[in-house]
Design a protein around this motif. Structure first.
Motif, mmCIF file in Angstrom:
data_model
loop_
_atom_site.group_PDB
_atom_site.id
_atom_site.type_symbol
_atom_site.label_atom_id
_atom_site.label_comp_id
_atom_site.label_asym_id
_atom_site.label_seq_id
_atom_site.Cartn_x
_atom_site.Cartn_y
_atom_site.Cartn_z
ATOM 1 N N MET A 1 0.807 -1.222 0.000
ATOM 2 C CA MET A 1 0.000 0.000 0.000
ATOM 3 C C MET A 1 0.837 1.268 0.000
ATOM 4 S SD MET A 1 -3.062 -0.228 -0.576
ATOM 5 C CE MET A 1 -3.914 1.243 -0.057
ATOM 6 N N LYS A 83 -8.262 4.044 -3.852
ATOM 7 C CA LYS A 83 -6.843 4.298 -4.106
ATOM 8 C C LYS A 83 -6.263 3.275 -5.091
ATOM 9 C CE LYS A 83 -4.431 6.352 -0.780
ATOM 10 N NZ LYS A 83 -3.723 6.584 0.469
ATOM 11 N N THR A 84 -6.924 3.230 -6.242
ATOM 12 C CA THR A 84 -6.445 2.346 -7.314
ATOM 13 C C THR A 84 -6.443 3.095 -8.648
ATOM 14 O OG1 THR A 84 -8.689 1.549 -7.738
ATOM 15 C CG2 THR A 84 -7.331 0.186 -6.282
ATOM 16 N N SER A 92 -6.019 -3.647 -12.322
ATOM 17 C CA SER A 92 -5.937 -2.443 -11.501
ATOM 18 C C SER A 92 -4.736 -2.522 -10.562
ATOM 19 C CB SER A 92 -7.245 -2.152 -10.780
ATOM 20 O OG SER A 92 -7.516 -3.167 -9.905
ATOM 21 N N SER A 94 -3.027 -0.726 -6.956
ATOM 22 C CA SER A 94 -3.301 0.165 -5.830
ATOM 23 C C SER A 94 -2.120 1.121 -5.593
ATOM 24 C CB SER A 94 -3.586 -0.644 -4.573
ATOM 25 O OG SER A 94 -2.461 -1.418 -4.281
#
Ligand code: NAD
Length: 397
Positions: A1, A83-84, A92, A94
């Motif tokens: 992340m 948040k992608t 996709s 992140s």
């Protein structure tokens, strides 16, 4: 992340990626670029018949810095809540923080679809294939693209006509005095310049002017401005108004989303501006990386850009403002550089432009840039007198 995702592998995006590493960012950096070539410098594209592919950094440098460079990949959507980012093929990805550095594209008016434009290396190769001795080239737009291409084409032996809708060339970027010198030089080199002449219709090989005159060319090129690439940001619900709206740290209107370079509109000395320039893209790439790493200094770099046409260099520092009087510093000691500048009502230098041989212009405009940076009042009359050494103003400021 913790990944940082950068959309756009141009001057700004690449600079940001390397700066993040330099500042010690240890997470993953993914840099998406729609073009397939290793990210390259755009300034050479209009300046030579055989445009050089000059990488901003070598492929190996990206590998060494562990920047995951994904070329030929278009980002289709951004979801700022999840948040992608979603890629064209559906995958996709992140992000912890996102930088949008999507740049700008060539503007075209209705009916101009068939003419050539210049933005990418591929565009330059296509244009230069038509730039041959005796070829007739029509260029719509007397801005930087149009004039740099005109100089390149005429040097290659082409017969060149520039059609500018405004009353003079370079209306957006430089004061009249400098534009006149550029105009005279093009005319002396054999370029036909038509000013104050709108175009009614533009075809791939011809132009009808608004006054009814018809011109046929072997090829027509349009250089009528650039538009910021903001569609992704708009679709994601970010504030967009002539560019992606950002604050002094290049933070956009959603958390952990930043935008920088040609695609953004940022506050400069209190006024929102959007710049289309190689240097601003670099400076903002560095600054936004610092901001993403937590530094909160305001962005204070003085706008600067240059153009090379024939053996002339034109440089501009600051932003000219129609509210203020433009003064001339006349020819320098060698008699070969011409400089104009503006001060505001308090005597603070706002902008300066110089034209002449490269080295002399560069030295003088660098000093003007420093004076603009100092933001201290000066005596405009003394500054207009070329017998006063510019360095003395800097010492006094
Ligand atoms: P520009 O905005 O500098 O110039 C466009 C010109 O086209 C203006 O003079 C405008 O009056 C004219 N124009 C607009 N509509 C017209 C019409 N219908 N008919 C005739 N003329 C018309 O934009 P550009 O020259 O296209 O450059 C595009 C981008 O490339 C800009 O971002 C520019 O800064 C950048 N660029 C920079 C450099 C440099 O810094 N040296 C060099 C080349 C390009």
């Amino acid at each position: 992340m913790d990944d940082i995702v950068i959309i756009g592998a141009g001057e700004c995006g690449v600079r940001a990626a390397f700066t993040l590493r330099k500042l010690g960012f240890e997470g993953r950096i993914v840099l998406f670029g729609a073009e397939t070539m290793v990210p390259y410098e755009r300034p050479p594209l209009s300046k030579a018949k055989a445009p050089e592919h000059k990488p901003i950094a070598a492929r190996e440098a990206f590998e060494e810095a562990q920047i995951d460079l994904r070329l030929g990949v278009t980002v289709r959507a951004i979801d700022t809540r999840a948040k992608t980012v979603t890629l064209e093929e559906g995958a996709s990805h992140s992000y912890g923080k996102l930088l949008i550095a999507t740049g700008a594209r060539a503007r075209l008016f209705p009916g101009m679809d068939d003419c050539l434009t210049l933005r990418t290396h591929e565009d330059a190769e296509t244009i230069m294939r038509h730039v041959e001795p005796a070829a007739t080239i029509g260029i719509v737009g007397g801005g930087f693209i149009g004039l740099e291409l005109a100089a390149t084409a005429v040097k290659a032996g082409a017969d060149v006509t520039v059609i500018e809708a405004g009353p003079r060339i370079l209306g957006r970027a430089v004061p009249e005095e400098i534009a006149r010198l550029v105009h005279e030089r093009h005319a002396a080199e054999g370029v036909t310049l038509l000013t104050g002449t709108g175009v009614e219709t533009v075809r791939a090989t011809g132009v009808t002017l608004s006054d009814g005159r018809e011109f046929c060319f072997d090829k027509v090129i349009a250089g009528v401005g650039a538009l910021p690439n903001t569609a992704l940001a708009e679709d994601a619900g970010l504030d967009v108004e002539n560019g992606i709206v950002v604050d002094g740290s290049f933070q956009a209107s959603a958390k952990d989303v930043y935008a920088a370079g040609d695609c953004c509109r940022f506050p400069w000395r209190g006024t929102p501006v959007r710049l289309e320039s190689w240097k601003a893209a670099q400076d903002q790439g560095t600054h936004v990386a610092e901001a993403m790493m937590g530094t909160l200094a305001p962005y204070e770099k003085v706008p600067w850009f240059w153009s090379d046409q024939y053996d002339l260099t034109l440089q501009v520092a600051g932003l000219f403002d129609p509210r203020f009087q433009t003064r001339s510093r006349g020819a320098g000691a060698a008699g070969d550089t011409h400089i104009v500048f503006q001060c505001d009502t308090a005597g603070k230098l706002v902008a300066a432009a110089g034209i002449g041989p490269g080295n002399t212009v560069a030295k003088d405009i660098k000093l003007f840039e420093k004076l603009i940076e100092k933001n201290a009042p000066l005596d405009p009359d003394a500054l207009a007198d070329p017998s006063h050494n510019l360095k003395t103003f800097l010492k006094a400021a």
